[in-house]
Enzyme design. Structure first.
Site, PDB file in Angstrom:
ATOM      1  N   SER A 105      24.679 -29.170  76.392  1.00  0.00           N
ATOM      2  CA  SER A 105      24.655 -29.976  76.700  1.00  0.00           C
ATOM      3  C   SER A 105      23.359 -30.616  75.585  1.00  0.00           C
ATOM      4  CB  SER A 105      23.945 -30.406  78.286  1.00  0.00           C
ATOM      5  OG  SER A 105      23.530 -31.699  78.600  1.00  0.00           O
ATOM      6  N   ASP A 247      24.528 -37.751  75.302  1.00  0.00           N
ATOM      7  CA  ASP A 247      23.920 -36.760  74.559  1.00  0.00           C
ATOM      8  C   ASP A 247      25.539 -35.966  74.150  1.00  0.00           C
ATOM      9  OD1 ASP A 247      25.304 -35.995  77.380  1.00  0.00           O
ATOM     10  OD2 ASP A 247      24.369 -34.581  77.483  1.00  0.00           O
ATOM     11  N   ASP A 249      27.375 -33.718  75.499  1.00  0.00           N
ATOM     12  CA  ASP A 249      28.521 -33.407  75.951  1.00  0.00           C
ATOM     13  C   ASP A 249      28.818 -34.329  76.549  1.00  0.00           C
ATOM     14  OD1 ASP A 249      26.419 -32.937  77.098  1.00  0.00           O
ATOM     15  OD2 ASP A 249      28.000 -31.428  78.239  1.00  0.00           O
ATOM     16  N   ASP A 251      27.951 -36.625  79.049  1.00  0.00           N
ATOM     17  CA  ASP A 251      27.993 -36.415  80.502  1.00  0.00           C
ATOM     18  C   ASP A 251      26.654 -37.707  81.223  1.00  0.00           C
ATOM     19  OD1 ASP A 251      26.320 -34.597  79.971  1.00  0.00           O
ATOM     20  OD2 ASP A 251      27.123 -33.671  81.615  1.00  0.00           O
TER      21      ASP A 251
HETATM   22 MG    MG Z   1      25.438 -33.177  78.856  1.00  0.00          MG
END
Ligand code: MG
Length: 457
Positions: A105, A247, A249, A251
Site C-alpha cells: 500500500s 496511493d 495500490d 485504493d
Molecule cells: Mg492502499
C-alpha cells in the site's frame, strides 16, 4: 532496519529480502491454498487470482506465491500490475475462490506485502485469518501429487472490466460534456494506466504526473498534504479543475481543489457520499476514526451511519450487513458495493466528477459546503499495556462523553470527538480528534498528552 515481518488479518507485510523472502511468500501461498481447500469443499479445482502493485519486488513475490498455490493444487490467474480493487472485481468475475494482492500500500518501496481476499472480495474474518496463520507457522500444507498440481495462467481483461463497472454507476454523457481538466498523480504505482483510460472515457483533459507503474515512487507514497506539493503546483499551473492523488495500490484517493489546495483525505469520502445521498436515501458505514461529515450528510435524509473498528474489512462487512449505499474510511478510501466491498480510488473519482458535473460547482465550493470541522491526528509510542493505562485514565477524565469501546476508545462530546486506539502493526497509540475549531481540538489532545505524561513521566 530490523523490523519484524507482520502477519495480521489482512495478510503479511515486511521488508523484501530482509524478512519477506521468496521462500516465505511461497509457504504463505501454500498456507492460503490449504485453507481454501479446507473451506471450499465440493469444488473439483480451486482458483485464486493475483495482482501486484508496481513495486520492483512484486514479480518475484508473485512467482513465489503462485508456486506455493500450485504446489497445493490451486490454480493461479495472474492479473499482472493492477490496483488492489481490481483484484476484488476480477476474483468475483472469474468466479475465483480467493484473491491475492502483492502490495505494501502506502509504505516505502523497500516494503512489500501479501494481502488476502476471500471469494466475497473481503479480507478473511479473524477466525479464518487465525487458521491461515496456523497453517503457515505449522507448515501444515496439503501438498498435491504430481497429477493434481495447480496451473498458472494470465488474464489481461482487468482494466476493461473494472472501468466498465465503474462507469455504470455514473452518467458518462453528463461528465463527458464538462471536459474537466484533471491532473492525476499515481505516484508511479499501479493506478496510472487504468485511471488514465477511465478519465479518457469521461472526456477529461488529463495531465498525468508519475503515471509509470515502475514502482519508483516519485514522492513519499502516502497521499497526504506534505507529499503532494508537486501535484498542487501542477494543478495551479495548468489551471485544472481538480487534482487526484492515488496511493501505490490505488485504493485510496486524495483531492486537490481548483486553486491547487490539498483539501484533505477526509473530504474524499464526504464528497462521494454527498453525491450518493443527492440521489437516494439509505445507510452508510465508516470507521470510528472518520470525520463527522458523513453523519451530517446521511443525517439530512434520515440515513444512519454505522461505525466500525478501523480496518477496511470491518467497514465492508458492516456495509454488507446493513445494506449501505456508501461507505469507506477517512483516509480517502471509498467503498460502493455496486462495484465491490473494497476501497476503490476509481469509484471515488467518478462519484466526485459526477457531483461536480451535476452541481456545476468547483471542488472548493463543494468542500466548503461540508462540515467545516477541524481535525488533527497525532501518535506516540506506547505498548499495549501502556495504551491500556492511558485508555483507563481517559475514561475516568472524560465522564461527560458518550464512549464507544469497539476499537480502543472513542469519546463523543457536544463539541467534537476523540478516538484513542493502538496500532495493529506497531507499538503506537493514535489520537484522532475532530472539533468545530482548532482550540477545542487542541484541548482534547493536550488532555490525553497530560495523561501520558502523568503515567510515564
Ligand atoms: Mg492502499
Amino acid at each position: 532496519m530490523a523490523e519484524q515481518l507482520i502477519i495480521s488479518i489482512s495478510g503479511m507485510r515486511g521488508i523484501v529480502d530482509e524478512n519477506l523472502t521468496a521462500s516465505i511468500a511461497s509457504e504463505y501461498g501454500c498456507a492460503f491454498g490449504t485453507f481454501l481447500k479446507d473451506t471450499c469443499t465440493g469444488k473439483q479445482k480451486l482458483s485464486v487470482c493475483i495482482g501486484t502493485d508496481s513495486r520492483p519486488s512484486g514479480q518475484m513475490l508473485k512467482s513465489a506465491v503462485i508456486q506455493g498455490l500450485n504446489a497445493v493444487g490451486v490454480d493461479a490467474i495472474d492479473l499482472a500490475i493492477v490496483p488492489t480493487p481490481s483484484v476484488g472485481i476480477m476474483l468475483r468475475r472469474l468466479d475465483c475462490d480467493g484473491g491475492l494482492v502483492i502490495t505494501a500500500s502506502h509504505n516505502p518501496s523497500q516494503y512489500n506485502g501479501i494481502k488476502l481476499l476471500l471469494a466475497n472480495g473481503i479480507a478473511p474474518p479473524s477466525d479464518a485469518a487465525e487458521k491461515i496463520k496456523k497453517y503457515y507457522f505449522d507448515k501444515q500444507f496439503a501438498l498435491a501429487d504430481s497429477s493434481n498440481l495447480g496451473k498458472a495462467t494470465s488474464n489481461n481483461q482487468t482494466d476493461d472490466i473494472h472501468i466498465a463497472k465503474v462507469l455504470a454507476i455514473v452518467d458518462k454523457e453528463k461528465i463527458s460534456t464538462e471536459n474537466f481538466k484533471v491532473v492525476l498523480d499515481s505516484v508511479n504505482g499501479a493506478g496510472g494506466p487504468i485511471t488514465k483510460k477511465l478519465l479518457a472515457e469521461l472526456n477529461c483533459v488529463v495531465s498525468p504526473i508519475n503515471d509509470e507503474p515502475n514502482g519508483l515512487f516519485a514522492h513519499t507514497p502516502e497521499p497526504t498534504a506534505e507529499n503532494l506539493t508537486g501535484l498542487c503546483d501542477v494543478v495551479k499551473e495548468q489551471k485544472a479543475d481538480i487534482g487526484f492523488a492515488q496511493d501505490p495500490d490505488a485504493d485510496r484517493l486524495a483531492i486537490v481543489d481548483e486553486n491547487g489546495t490539498y483539501i484533505g483525505e477526509e473530504y474524499t469520502l464526504a464528497l462521494a457520499a454527498k453525491y450518493i445521498y443527492s440521489k437516494k436515501t439509505g445507510n452508510a458505514a465508516t470507521n470510528l476514526s472518520t470525520s463527522r461529515m458523513i453523519d451530517d450528510i446521511a443525517g439530512k435524509t434520515g440515513g444512519q451511519v454505522y461505525r466500525t473498528a478501523v480496518g477496511e474489512a470491518n467497514v465492508a462487512s458492516a456495509m454488507m450487513e446493513n445494506n449501505c449505499i456508501i461507505g469507506g474510511e477517512g483516509n480517502g478510501g471509498v467503498i460502493d458495493l455496486r462495484i465491490g466491498p473494497i476501497r476503490d480510488s476509481l469509484v471515488a473519482i467518478v462519484l466526485v466528477l459526477q457531483l461536480m458535473a451535476e452541481t456545476g460547482k468547483t471542488v472548493s465550493q463543494l468542500a466548503s459546503e461540508l462540515g467545516d470541522y477541524y481535525m488533527n491526528k497525532e501518535k506516540f509510542t506506547a505498548d499495549k499495556s501502556q495504551a491500556q493505562k492511558i485508555l483507563d485514565s481517559a475514561k475516568e477524565l472524560f465522564t461527560d462523553a458518550k464512549i464507544d469501546t469497539t476499537d480502543g476508545c472513542r469519546f463523543d462530546f457536544e463539541d467534537g470527538w476523540l478516538h484513542l486506539r493502538s496500532s495493529n502493526t506497531e507499538p503506537v497509540m493514535r489520537i484522532i480528534v475532530e472539533a468545530k475549531d482548532k482550540n477545542t481540538a487542541r484541548k482534547y489532545i493536550d488532555a490525553v498528552l497530560n495523561i501520558r505524561k502523568k503515567i510515564f513521566g
